[in-house]
Design a protein around this motif. Structure first.
Motif: not given
Length: 232
Positions: A101, A128, A131, A143-146, A149, A152-153
């Motif tokens: 992350q 987020d 997410g 899409s790389g969300k966690t 907020k 990112q992953e």
């Protein structure tokens, strides 16, 4: 700066991290490279100062650059500082077994294997919502969300380079295969048996005792039975 808290599996005495190749490059790495012994032979035993799989990544990067990833068999998330190129090279294994992350702010990039290590570096701790929607629907953020907020992953099979203040993320691997419709059942059985044997044999490499989690399903039972047959 690179920091590391190590769980020692391979090379208990000389495998400390962050590790340098003594040419200015440094790495912090989570995971295990299962074919590290074969890669050591290919890269030349004389150039190594440790017996760890960590140093193999450093030497593979010196030989092949970013293409070192095509040579690695294992689970990994690592960040490597390339002194000559003045860039940070980060990568995550093909199926995202190991976490990575990161947070990008106006003047810095921070990364870790756990979100809680990054929370001091976000302006405000918030959920987020996109997410969270993903997680409630799929038990997975897309899409790389966690769930946080600003955090990112790095996705599975992707690399991230940071150079001159610019962050670039790209995919380096995706599933590709051709189906052999002419293979017989017996040949397919033999091929599957050979692949399982080889994979379990490589996964058993360790400088500490090896154990297995048994769920009672076919997959974990097969892995445990093959390991027991190889190790006694």
């Amino acid at each position: 700066g690179l920091a590391h808290r190590r769980l020692s599996i391979i090379d208990l005495s000389t495998g400390a991290q962050p590790m340098t190749d003594r040419a200015g490059n440094w790495i912090t790495y989570n995971g295990e490279i299962y074919n590290y012994i074969e890669l050591r032979r290919e890269l030349g035993e004389s150039g190594f100062a440790t017996t760890s799989d960590t140093e193999v990544i450093l030497m593979a990067y010196r030989r092949w650059g970013a293409d070192c990833l095509s040579h690695l068999r294992g689970m990994f998330a690592f960040a490597l500082w390339d002194e000559a190129g003045q860039k940070l090279f980060c990568a995550r294994d093909r199926f995202g077994i190991k976490p990575f992350q990161y947070v990008v702010t106006a003047d810095r990039l921070c990364f870790a294997s756990e979100v809680k290590a990054l929370l001091p570096f976000v302006n405000r701790i918030e959920t987020d919502r996109e997410g969270l929607k993903d997680y409630l629907a799929f038990q997975f953020c897309l899409s790389g969300k966690t769930l946080f907020k600003g955090v990112q992953e790095l996705l599975a099979g992707h690399v991230m380079t940071v150079e001159r203040g610019r962050v670039d993320v790209r995919r380096y691997w995706e599933v590709q295969y051709d189906v052999d419709f002419h293979m017989s059942q017996a040949a397919a059985d033999d091929r599957l048996q050979g692949l399982l044997d080889e994979s379990v044999r490589l996964h058993l490499r360790s400088d500490v005792p090896v154990g297995a989690y048994l769920s009672g399903g076919l997959d974990s039972s097969i892995v445990a039975s093959l390991a027991a047959r190889m190790k006694g």
